[in-house]
Scaffold this motif. Structure first.
Motif, PDB file in Angstrom:
ATOM      1  N   LEU A  30      19.248  82.937  -2.771  1.00 46.30           N
ATOM      2  CA  LEU A  30      18.430  82.822  -1.523  1.00 46.30           C
ATOM      3  C   LEU A  30      19.702  82.619  -0.557  1.00 46.30           C
ATOM      4  O   LEU A  30      19.019  82.896   0.475  1.00 46.30           O
ATOM      5  CB  LEU A  30      18.456  80.672  -1.766  1.00 46.30           C
ATOM      6  N   LEU A  31      19.974  83.398  -0.727  1.00 48.10           N
ATOM      7  CA  LEU A  31      21.542  83.598   0.160  1.00 48.10           C
ATOM      8  C   LEU A  31      21.967  84.774   1.013  1.00 48.10           C
ATOM      9  O   LEU A  31      21.968  85.468  -0.005  1.00 48.10           O
ATOM     10  CB  LEU A  31      23.246  82.868  -0.061  1.00 48.10           C
ATOM     11  N   PRO A  32      22.907  84.542   2.379  1.00 41.65           N
ATOM     12  CA  PRO A  32      22.630  86.517   2.259  1.00 41.65           C
ATOM     13  C   PRO A  32      24.367  86.591   1.803  1.00 41.65           C
ATOM     14  O   PRO A  32      25.161  85.265   1.291  1.00 41.65           O
ATOM     15  CB  PRO A  32      23.255  86.168   3.809  1.00 41.65           C
ATOM     16  N   PRO A  33      24.607  87.946   1.971  1.00 41.75           N
ATOM     17  CA  PRO A  33      25.249  88.752   1.235  1.00 41.75           C
ATOM     18  C   PRO A  33      26.627  87.686   1.116  1.00 41.75           C
ATOM     19  O   PRO A  33      27.565  87.748   0.091  1.00 41.75           O
ATOM     20  CB  PRO A  33      25.120  89.804   0.636  1.00 41.75           C
ATOM     21  N   ASP A  34      26.985  87.304   2.163  1.00 39.56           N
ATOM     22  CA  ASP A  34      28.727  87.021   2.890  1.00 39.56           C
ATOM     23  C   ASP A  34      28.379  85.605   2.971  1.00 39.56           C
ATOM     24  O   ASP A  34      29.601  85.258   3.503  1.00 39.56           O
ATOM     25  CB  ASP A  34      28.965  87.944   4.311  1.00 39.56           C
ATOM     26  N   ALA A  35      27.409  84.960   2.350  1.00 37.08           N
ATOM     27  CA  ALA A  35      27.627  83.342   2.482  1.00 37.08           C
ATOM     28  C   ALA A  35      28.645  82.783   2.122  1.00 37.08           C
ATOM     29  O   ALA A  35      28.556  82.764   0.627  1.00 37.08           O
ATOM     30  CB  ALA A  35      26.440  82.701   2.576  1.00 37.08           C
ATOM     31  N   GLU A  36      29.229  81.984   2.121  1.00 34.18           N
ATOM     32  CA  GLU A  36      30.439  81.060   1.397  1.00 34.18           C
ATOM     33  C   GLU A  36      29.638  80.018   0.597  1.00 34.18           C
ATOM     34  O   GLU A  36      28.704  78.896   1.176  1.00 34.18           O
ATOM     35  CB  GLU A  36      31.330  80.544   2.457  1.00 34.18           C
ATOM     36  N   ILE A  37      29.743  79.811  -1.340  1.00 29.85           N
ATOM     37  CA  ILE A  37      29.264  78.977  -1.355  1.00 29.85           C
ATOM     38  C   ILE A  37      30.761  77.529  -1.951  1.00 29.85           C
ATOM     39  O   ILE A  37      31.803  78.107  -2.581  1.00 29.85           O
ATOM     40  CB  ILE A  37      28.965  79.246  -2.746  1.00 29.85           C
ATOM     41  N   GLU A  38      30.436  76.564  -1.477  1.00 23.53           N
ATOM     42  CA  GLU A  38      31.752  75.317  -2.263  1.00 23.53           C
ATOM     43  C   GLU A  38      31.271  75.171  -2.895  1.00 23.53           C
ATOM     44  O   GLU A  38      29.924  74.865  -3.072  1.00 23.53           O
ATOM     45  CB  GLU A  38      32.112  74.666  -0.415  1.00 23.53           C
ATOM     46  N   SER A  39      32.144  74.373  -3.613  1.00 26.50           N
ATOM     47  CA  SER A  39      32.315  73.038  -4.862  1.00 26.50           C
ATOM     48  C   SER A  39      33.107  72.350  -4.862  1.00 26.50           C
ATOM     49  O   SER A  39      34.127  72.551  -4.418  1.00 26.50           O
ATOM     50  CB  SER A  39      32.088  74.496  -6.310  1.00 26.50           C
ATOM     51  N   SER A  40      32.715  71.335  -5.840  1.00 25.28           N
ATOM     52  CA  SER A  40      33.516  69.898  -5.679  1.00 25.28           C
ATOM     53  C   SER A  40      32.889  69.687  -6.784  1.00 25.28           C
ATOM     54  O   SER A  40      32.015  69.941  -7.481  1.00 25.28           O
ATOM     55  CB  SER A  40      32.683  68.760  -4.211  1.00 25.28           C
ATOM     56  N   VAL A  41      33.950  68.594  -7.578  1.00 24.30           N
ATOM     57  CA  VAL A  41      33.321  68.275  -8.777  1.00 24.30           C
ATOM     58  C   VAL A  41      33.047  66.545  -8.650  1.00 24.30           C
ATOM     59  O   VAL A  41      34.631  66.179  -8.267  1.00 24.30           O
ATOM     60  CB  VAL A  41      34.639  68.596 -10.090  1.00 24.30           C
ATOM     61  N   GLY A  42      32.089  66.453  -9.190  1.00 24.44           N
ATOM     62  CA  GLY A  42      31.971  64.844  -9.563  1.00 24.44           C
ATOM     63  C   GLY A  42      31.881  64.256 -11.226  1.00 24.44           C
ATOM     64  O   GLY A  42      31.884  65.808 -11.865  1.00 24.44           O
TER      65      GLY A  42
END
Length: 138
Positions: A30-42
């Protein structure tokens, strides 16, 4: 005219039974190629590890990319019919998408990926937000 959205948030949970790179790939559909994906652990209810993957898009071209991808696989007429139910009290538009299909590069409605788009409305009331969202999705 630009799309009447302040931002779009996409979010998916990656459970212990899933491969994180596959869930990232699903979001990338769904994202543009240069979009950043953030992650957090729960932590889940039973102590299991859950990684929350998310992306916020604020630029018009990024938002347009997401909605173009959405239109590729989702019946927009149905979304328009459901618009009143998909807009919350804060003028945010929600739709959930199939995470498994997205991992295969397809965009369909289902569960696993949440799309939240904050609708611009001046003055900020439900009626104006509904009209702006309706116009954008048409």
């Amino acid at each position: 005219m630009g799309l009447p959205f302040h931002y779009v948030d996409l979010r998916a949970f990656c459970y212990e039974t899933e491969a994180e790179d596959r869930v990232r790939s699903a979001l990338r559909t769904l994202l543009p190629p240069d979009a950043e994906i953030e992650s957090s652990v729960g932590e889940g209810h039973h102590g299991d590890r859950i990684v929350v993957l998310s992306a916020r898009l604020e630029r018009t071209d990024e938002i347009k990319h997401v909605f173009d991808r959405l239109q590729d696989g989702v019946n927009m007429t149905v979304l328009l019919d459901e618009l009143g139910d998909r807009l919350d009290d804060n003028n945010a538009f929600y739709v959930t998408l199939d995470k498994q299909a997205a991992a295969r590069g397809e965009v369909t409605r289902g569960d696993g990926i949440t799309l939240r788009a904050k609708v611009e409305a001046y003055p900020a009331n439900r009626e104006n937000a509904l009209e702006n969202a309706r116009e954008a999705l048409s």
